[in-house]
Enzyme design. Structure first.
Site, PDB file in Angstrom:
ATOM      1  N   GLN A   1      -4.926  -1.364   9.404  1.00 32.54           N
ATOM      2  CA  GLN A   1      -4.900  -2.702   8.820  1.00 32.54           C
ATOM      3  C   GLN A   1      -5.560  -3.712   9.769  1.00 32.54           C
ATOM      4  O   GLN A   1      -5.274  -3.744  10.965  1.00 32.54           O
ATOM      5  CB  GLN A   1      -3.438  -3.104   8.528  1.00 32.54           C
ATOM      6  CG  GLN A   1      -3.273  -4.407   7.784  1.00 32.54           C
ATOM      7  CD  GLN A   1      -3.804  -4.387   6.349  1.00 32.54           C
ATOM      8  OE1 GLN A   1      -3.904  -3.338   5.716  1.00 32.54           O
ATOM      9  NE2 GLN A   1      -4.172  -5.548   5.838  1.00 32.54           N
TER      10      GLN A   1
ATOM     11  N   LYS B   1       0.839  -1.203   0.000  1.00 27.84           N
ATOM     12  CA  LYS B   1       0.000   0.000   0.000  1.00 27.84           C
ATOM     13  C   LYS B   1       0.878   1.259   0.000  1.00 27.84           C
ATOM     14  O   LYS B   1       0.624   2.210  -0.748  1.00 27.84           O
ATOM     15  CB  LYS B   1      -0.952  -0.007   1.210  1.00 27.84           C
ATOM     16  CG  LYS B   1      -2.068  -1.041   1.047  1.00 27.84           C
ATOM     17  CD  LYS B   1      -2.889  -1.284   2.298  1.00 27.84           C
ATOM     18  CE  LYS B   1      -3.895  -2.424   2.040  1.00 27.84           C
ATOM     19  NZ  LYS B   1      -4.724  -2.783   3.178  1.00 27.84           N
TER      20      LYS B   1
ATOM     21  N   ASP C   1     -11.258   2.966   3.683  1.00 30.24           N
ATOM     22  CA  ASP C   1     -11.605   1.541   3.664  1.00 30.24           C
ATOM     23  C   ASP C   1     -13.112   1.335   3.472  1.00 30.24           C
ATOM     24  O   ASP C   1     -13.551   0.241   3.106  1.00 30.24           O
ATOM     25  CB  ASP C   1     -11.226   0.895   5.004  1.00 30.24           C
ATOM     26  CG  ASP C   1      -9.937   0.097   4.935  1.00 30.24           C
ATOM     27  OD1 ASP C   1      -9.655  -0.474   3.872  1.00 30.24           O
ATOM     28  OD2 ASP C   1      -9.242   0.040   5.965  1.00 30.24           O
TER      29      ASP C   1
HETATM   30  N1  GUN Z   1      -7.193  -6.645   5.899  1.00 27.86           N
HETATM   31  C1  GUN Z   1      -7.433  -7.362   4.757  1.00 27.86           C
HETATM   32  N2  GUN Z   1      -7.970  -6.566   3.803  1.00 27.86           N
HETATM   33  C2  GUN Z   1      -8.054  -5.324   4.342  1.00 27.86           C
HETATM   34  C3  GUN Z   1      -8.518  -4.075   3.831  1.00 27.86           C
HETATM   35  O1  GUN Z   1      -8.980  -3.943   2.689  1.00 27.86           O
HETATM   36  N3  GUN Z   1      -8.433  -3.028   4.700  1.00 27.86           N
HETATM   37  C4  GUN Z   1      -7.941  -3.152   5.970  1.00 27.86           C
HETATM   38  N4  GUN Z   1      -7.924  -2.065   6.744  1.00 27.86           N
HETATM   39  N5  GUN Z   1      -7.527  -4.297   6.472  1.00 27.86           N
HETATM   40  C5  GUN Z   1      -7.570  -5.374   5.647  1.00 27.86           C
END
Ligand code: GUN
Length: 302
Positions: free
Chosen positions: A101, A57, A124
């Protein structure tokens, strides 16, 4: 009989790269007039898969000119400490998007954190306000993985209207928001959607009905060839790390779908890696730019 595997692949890596180029151009235009969009990524603990996602990311931010703040907190972090961090980022006007996350360590209530993130910075799309907007057919921030899947179906001309879609997995990250998007009136929706999960009776009978089958279970190769209809489109959301002594790093990534067997039956399939994963990141970049644009509009309207 040999089959043309290449011709069946939905290439998320290539599609995401094209989207990142588009976002980079839009970011460049935005920066000239206003300021650099900025994303804060918070990770708690040392789960290797989560660290790998977060690394990707932050890299993607660099690729499209988005600024990033990478906050790493120890696994022992308390809920109170994390809430304070979120408050700080909510109040920082140079931060446009906040991503914590998931999953979080067990002492932290995930929902408390999600609800603390300002809905205006919730790139998100997990905050109940943004989830509610999606459920009300008035989407604002849409969760990145489901948005990426819709984008792939769209760019690969996969018809959804009138089709039977079965999603295996009911998470707020993928299953629930994707069900809303696929059943939405208009857009790339109008599908007849079923959500299957761990309590579904005779899962194979349900998945065999699917014109579009989405696997978001988080277990390696649980979707086997006998569970898939001939000619179906299969979207594999799983990214499971399995040990493989023959691999250079000692492990490799596999999906929720038994790819080698399932690919024989389907018309289209996403590979792992290189399918849905890169699309999630591309949509996150899009959402971050959108957050910066909306914040700027709010300032302009004052
Ligand atoms: N863990 C797995 N996929 C995601 C996501 O798209 N966003 C976040 N914040 N955590 C994740």
């Amino acid at each position: 009989m040999t089959i043309n595997v290449e011709g069946k692949l939905i290439n998320g890596k290539e599609t995401a790269a094209a989207i990142l180029r588009e976002v980079a151009q839009d970011v460049e235009r935005f920066v000239k007039e206003y300021e650099q969009p900025r994303l804060a990524v918070v990770i708690v603990g040392d789960d290797p898969a989560s660290h790998s996602y977060v690394h990707s990311k932050v890299k993607a931010c660099e690729r499209c000119g988005i600024g990033s703040i990478h906050i790493e907190l120890p696994a022992s972090t308390s809920e109170e400490e994390l809430l304070e961090r979120v408050d700080g980022l909510n109040g920082d006007s140079s931060v446009h998007g906040i991503l914590v996350q998931l999953p979080l360590p067990p002492q932290i209530d995930q929902q408390h954190i999600i609800e603390r993130i300002s809905p205006d910075k919730d790139v998100d799309g997990f905050h109940p306000y943004n989830m509610g907007r999606l459920a009300a057919d008035k989407p604002r921030f849409v969760p990145c993985t489901p948005q990426g899947i819709i984008e792939l179906l769209d760019r690969y001309d996969v018809e959804t209207a009138g089709k039977r879609a079965v999603i295996v997995g009911r998470s707020i990250i993928v299953g629930k928001p994707l069900a809303l998007l696929l059943s939405m009136k208009g857009g790339h929706g109008n599908a007849t959607v079923t959500i299957a999960h761990s309590k579904t009776v005779d899962l194979a009978a349900v998945t065999r009905e699917a014109d579009i089958l989405v696997a978001a279970v988080g277990q390696p190769k649980v979707i086997t060839a006998d569970m898939v209809m001939e000619g179906a489109v299969v979207i594999d959301v799983g990214t499971n790390r399995i040990t493989d002594p023959s691999a250079k790093k000692g492990y490799r990534w596999v999906g929720d779908v038994d790819f080698d067997a399932v690919v024989q039956k389907v018309s289209r399939i996403t590979p792992v890696p290189g399918g849905v994963g890169p699309m999630t990141i591309a949509m996150l970049m899009k959402n971050t730019l959108t957050a910066a644009q909306w914040a700027q509009r709010a300032i302009d309207e004052q």
